[in-house]
Structure formats: structure tokens, C-alpha cells
Design a protein around this motif. Sequence first.
Motif, PDB file in Angstrom:
ATOM      1  N   ALA A 116       0.544  -1.024  -0.178  1.00  0.00           N
ATOM      2  CA  ALA A 116      -0.072  -0.020  -0.125  1.00  0.00           C
ATOM      3  C   ALA A 116       0.567   1.272   0.069  1.00  0.00           C
ATOM      4  O   ALA A 116       0.779   2.227  -0.388  1.00  0.00           O
ATOM      5  CB  ALA A 116      -1.022  -0.059   1.216  1.00  0.00           C
ATOM      6  N   VAL A 117       2.114   1.375   0.255  1.00  0.00           N
ATOM      7  CA  VAL A 117       3.000   2.231   0.942  1.00  0.00           C
ATOM      8  C   VAL A 117       3.464   2.770  -0.833  1.00  0.00           C
ATOM      9  O   VAL A 117       3.451   3.709  -0.864  1.00  0.00           O
ATOM     10  CB  VAL A 117       3.712   2.028   1.927  1.00  0.00           C
ATOM     11  CG1 VAL A 117       5.017   3.669   1.591  1.00  0.00           C
ATOM     12  CG2 VAL A 117       3.166   1.786   3.797  1.00  0.00           C
ATOM     13  N   ALA A 118       3.988   1.520  -1.524  1.00  0.00           N
ATOM     14  CA  ALA A 118       4.578   2.024  -2.770  1.00  0.00           C
ATOM     15  C   ALA A 118       3.710   2.004  -3.801  1.00  0.00           C
ATOM     16  O   ALA A 118       3.422   3.159  -4.521  1.00  0.00           O
ATOM     17  CB  ALA A 118       5.065   0.000  -3.090  1.00  0.00           C
ATOM     18  N   GLU A 119       2.239   1.699  -3.482  1.00  0.00           N
ATOM     19  CA  GLU A 119       1.227   2.444  -4.184  1.00  0.00           C
ATOM     20  C   GLU A 119       0.758   3.406  -4.374  1.00  0.00           C
ATOM     21  O   GLU A 119       1.022   4.446  -5.049  1.00  0.00           O
ATOM     22  CB  GLU A 119       0.050   1.505  -4.374  1.00  0.00           C
ATOM     23  CG  GLU A 119      -1.314   2.534  -4.830  1.00  0.00           C
ATOM     24  CD  GLU A 119      -2.678   1.153  -5.317  1.00  0.00           C
ATOM     25  OE1 GLU A 119      -3.516   2.218  -5.779  1.00  0.00           O
ATOM     26  OE2 GLU A 119      -2.564   0.029  -5.548  1.00  0.00           O
ATOM     27  N   ALA A 120       0.941   4.087  -2.359  1.00  0.00           N
ATOM     28  CA  ALA A 120       1.001   5.676  -2.107  1.00  0.00           C
ATOM     29  C   ALA A 120       2.430   6.378  -3.200  1.00  0.00           C
ATOM     30  O   ALA A 120       1.499   7.227  -3.546  1.00  0.00           O
ATOM     31  CB  ALA A 120       0.744   5.817  -0.679  1.00  0.00           C
ATOM     32  N   VAL A 121       3.093   5.610  -2.750  1.00  0.00           N
ATOM     33  CA  VAL A 121       4.482   6.753  -3.348  1.00  0.00           C
ATOM     34  C   VAL A 121       3.670   7.299  -4.605  1.00  0.00           C
ATOM     35  O   VAL A 121       4.190   7.837  -5.994  1.00  0.00           O
ATOM     36  CB  VAL A 121       5.848   6.144  -3.098  1.00  0.00           C
ATOM     37  CG1 VAL A 121       6.999   6.942  -3.601  1.00  0.00           C
ATOM     38  CG2 VAL A 121       5.994   6.280  -1.438  1.00  0.00           C
ATOM     39  N   GLU A 122       3.606   5.443  -5.589  1.00  0.00           N
ATOM     40  CA  GLU A 122       3.592   5.464  -6.929  1.00  0.00           C
ATOM     41  C   GLU A 122       2.966   6.701  -6.800  1.00  0.00           C
ATOM     42  O   GLU A 122       2.870   7.548  -8.354  1.00  0.00           O
ATOM     43  CB  GLU A 122       3.024   4.358  -7.637  1.00  0.00           C
ATOM     44  CG  GLU A 122       4.280   3.275  -7.346  1.00  0.00           C
ATOM     45  CD  GLU A 122       3.890   2.052  -7.799  1.00  0.00           C
ATOM     46  OE1 GLU A 122       4.829   0.916  -7.906  1.00  0.00           O
ATOM     47  OE2 GLU A 122       2.455   1.619  -8.081  1.00  0.00           O
ATOM     48  N   HIS A 123       1.805   6.997  -6.515  1.00  0.00           N
ATOM     49  CA  HIS A 123       0.995   7.405  -6.851  1.00  0.00           C
ATOM     50  C   HIS A 123       1.137   9.201  -6.441  1.00  0.00           C
ATOM     51  O   HIS A 123       0.244  10.397  -7.266  1.00  0.00           O
ATOM     52  CB  HIS A 123      -0.977   7.734  -6.246  1.00  0.00           C
ATOM     53  CG  HIS A 123      -1.585   8.782  -6.159  1.00  0.00           C
ATOM     54  ND1 HIS A 123      -2.518   8.329  -7.585  1.00  0.00           N
ATOM     55  CD2 HIS A 123      -2.474   9.546  -5.914  1.00  0.00           C
ATOM     56  CE1 HIS A 123      -3.839   9.928  -7.038  1.00  0.00           C
ATOM     57  NE2 HIS A 123      -3.307  10.493  -6.607  1.00  0.00           N
ATOM     58  N   ALA A 124       2.007   8.908  -5.793  1.00  0.00           N
ATOM     59  CA  ALA A 124       2.173  10.550  -5.839  1.00  0.00           C
ATOM     60  C   ALA A 124       3.592  11.434  -6.633  1.00  0.00           C
ATOM     61  O   ALA A 124       2.908  12.745  -6.856  1.00  0.00           O
ATOM     62  CB  ALA A 124       3.446  10.632  -4.152  1.00  0.00           C
ATOM     63  N   ILE A 125       4.045  10.372  -7.251  1.00  0.00           N
ATOM     64  CA  ILE A 125       4.367  10.418  -8.109  1.00  0.00           C
ATOM     65  C   ILE A 125       3.764  11.030  -9.572  1.00  0.00           C
ATOM     66  O   ILE A 125       3.957  11.849 -10.163  1.00  0.00           O
ATOM     67  CB  ILE A 125       5.474   9.469  -8.778  1.00  0.00           C
ATOM     68  CG1 ILE A 125       6.695   9.326  -7.906  1.00  0.00           C
ATOM     69  CG2 ILE A 125       6.456   9.660 -10.395  1.00  0.00           C
ATOM     70  CD1 ILE A 125       7.189   7.887  -7.831  1.00  0.00           C
ATOM     71  N   GLU A 126       2.709  10.757  -9.460  1.00  0.00           N
ATOM     72  CA  GLU A 126       1.880  10.924 -10.842  1.00  0.00           C
ATOM     73  C   GLU A 126       1.254  11.888 -10.703  1.00  0.00           C
ATOM     74  O   GLU A 126       0.674  12.475 -11.815  1.00  0.00           O
ATOM     75  CB  GLU A 126       0.444   9.637 -10.697  1.00  0.00           C
ATOM     76  CG  GLU A 126       0.581   8.253 -11.078  1.00  0.00           C
ATOM     77  CD  GLU A 126      -0.320   7.581 -10.995  1.00  0.00           C
ATOM     78  OE1 GLU A 126      -1.600   7.998 -10.651  1.00  0.00           O
ATOM     79  OE2 GLU A 126       0.278   6.198 -11.842  1.00  0.00           O
ATOM     80  N   ILE A 127       1.038  12.651  -9.280  1.00  0.00           N
ATOM     81  CA  ILE A 127       0.284  13.872  -9.130  1.00  0.00           C
ATOM     82  C   ILE A 127       1.093  15.074  -8.949  1.00  0.00           C
ATOM     83  O   ILE A 127       0.590  16.340  -9.156  1.00  0.00           O
ATOM     84  CB  ILE A 127      -0.663  14.097  -7.924  1.00  0.00           C
ATOM     85  CG1 ILE A 127       0.276  14.173  -6.421  1.00  0.00           C
ATOM     86  CG2 ILE A 127      -2.042  12.937  -8.026  1.00  0.00           C
ATOM     87  CD1 ILE A 127      -0.619  14.298  -5.287  1.00  0.00           C
ATOM     88  N   GLY A 128       2.295  14.236  -9.667  1.00  0.00           N
ATOM     89  CA  GLY A 128       4.337  15.267  -9.320  1.00  0.00           C
ATOM     90  C   GLY A 128       3.679  16.693  -7.925  1.00  0.00           C
ATOM     91  O   GLY A 128       4.367  17.442  -7.919  1.00  0.00           O
TER      92      GLY A 128
END
Length: 289
Positions: free
Chosen positions: A144-156
Motif C-alpha cells: 500500500a505504501v508503494a502504491e501511495a508513493v507511485e500515486h504521489a509521483i503521478e500527481i507531481g
Amino acid sequence: PWYYAPGYLDLGENGAVRTKGAELAASAAQSGAEDIVIAVIDTGLDLDTSWVDWRAALVLDEGGRFLGYDAYGVAEEGMDPEEAKKQENWQDEAGSGEYASDLHGTKVAGSIALTVQAAGLSEHIKIYPVKAAETGTNKFSVKAVAEAVEHAIEIGADVINLSISSAPKYVSAWETGENAERLKAAISAASEKSIIVAAAGNDGADSADTLYYPAAYEEVVGVMSYGVDGGFYSGSNYGPAYDIAAPGESIWSGDHYTTGTSMAAGLVSAGSAVLMLNAETCALSAGAQ
């Protein structure tokens, strides 16, 4: 609060933080600097709390709707699973169960918002909440933390705050395995454009004996805490695996005081956002990209 006193973060009328904050806000507005976004990866937010002006603190869409993301998002019948993660599932469930009184993510995001507000920079620094805990708990899986970081990248996101810490008995899950590699890859990718901040943990442990993640990852700024007397706080993890110490004892957030490296990390994230806003403003003012 004590950490806003002279000698710490002096926000008095003639204090350096407020004075420089006003100057930076004016420069950022004049230069057309984009907002700095802090992704707070935590347990979510309780938007019913009244001690923070969330409308001024959070990222809003064009229609004025609060934005956020839930790494555990559950789709309603007929809803696309990825779309569900973008709904308001990222909010804490206030008033349900023992954990509701803790509201960890609300406290962390709140302390960041109050610090930014006190410096007069609310119009230029915004928070984007990313829920990475199972609903009604403060438990975080590596996946879940990995997905959260990936999403943070997506939103810039410019700054990523991780006020979470691994438990010693689960350390291998953060060091090896498929999800650990996914998380490390996400953090490495994020570090190219973002400042990643994480709490060192609160077991009073030396990093020479036990490493706590994600603070111990190389690309992450691991945050220890010091206390009201100006000395190192005894409950904080410490050692060369981590990078910096910040106020972590009796931090005002949630209508009461909270202690821990989670709160110290929040202050470092707020400072990191100010640093990035200043860098962007200086570059734009000099005609650089």
C-alpha cells in the motif's frame, strides 16, 4: 506552542519566519510560481475537525472539491476500482472505533498546515492526502505504501511525507521481496524530483542495531526528534541511518499536544516545501526554468 518561540521558529510579528514568509509569498505571486504540493501518506484526514482550515490547506479541483487518494480504495458496485481510489475513501472514519480518537494522519497533516499557515504561505503550499492504512487502523503494508508513493509521483508531488515506521519484527518485509523492491523503485523514481521525508520511529533504538523504514532508505530524509528542552528526545530512534532532527515533543495538532517523530517529520516536510518554493521563485525571478 513552544517550537514557535524565539530560538526555535520565531513567528512573532518581527520574527524571521513570518517576515521571510511574507516576502516569499509576495515574490512567489509576482513570479507566477506554481503551488508546492506535499503528499501526506498516512491514515487519511478527518475533514470535520475545526482547528484547521482544510479548504485553505488542501489541493482542490476546479470545482472546489477536495482531492485525495486511497491505496485501499474499495469500489462501489459498478464503479471502476481505480476511480474508487480517487473518491473520498481517503478520509478517516471519524467516530468509529478506538482508532478514531487517534486520527494520526489528521494530526500530521494538521501540523504541516498550521506551520505553513503561520508562515503566511497557505496560498502557495498545499497538502494532498494519500491514505495508505487499512480503514479504521494505523497498519501500513509495504504494498500500500508503494502504491501511495507511485500515486504521489503521478500527481507531481514536490514533497512526500511518510510519518510511518516499520516494526522490527517486520523489517525484512521492507528490505527484501517483491513489494519491498516495488517501494524502493518508487522512492528512487520520486527522489528525482521530490523531497521524501519519513519518521525515524519512536523506540529509542540505535540504527546500528535496528533499521527502521522507510526513514532508513538512502533517498529518504529520515527525521529524528528533539524535545522541549532543546535536547534530543529520548523516545526517538537515532543514528547515522537518519539525517536530521526537528521538534517532536508536545507538537500542537488536533486541539491537544502530540509527541513523536511523526510530528517532527511533518515540520521537516513543511520546511522542505518552503525551500522548494523559494528555489522555484528565485529561478523564475532570474529568468531560469
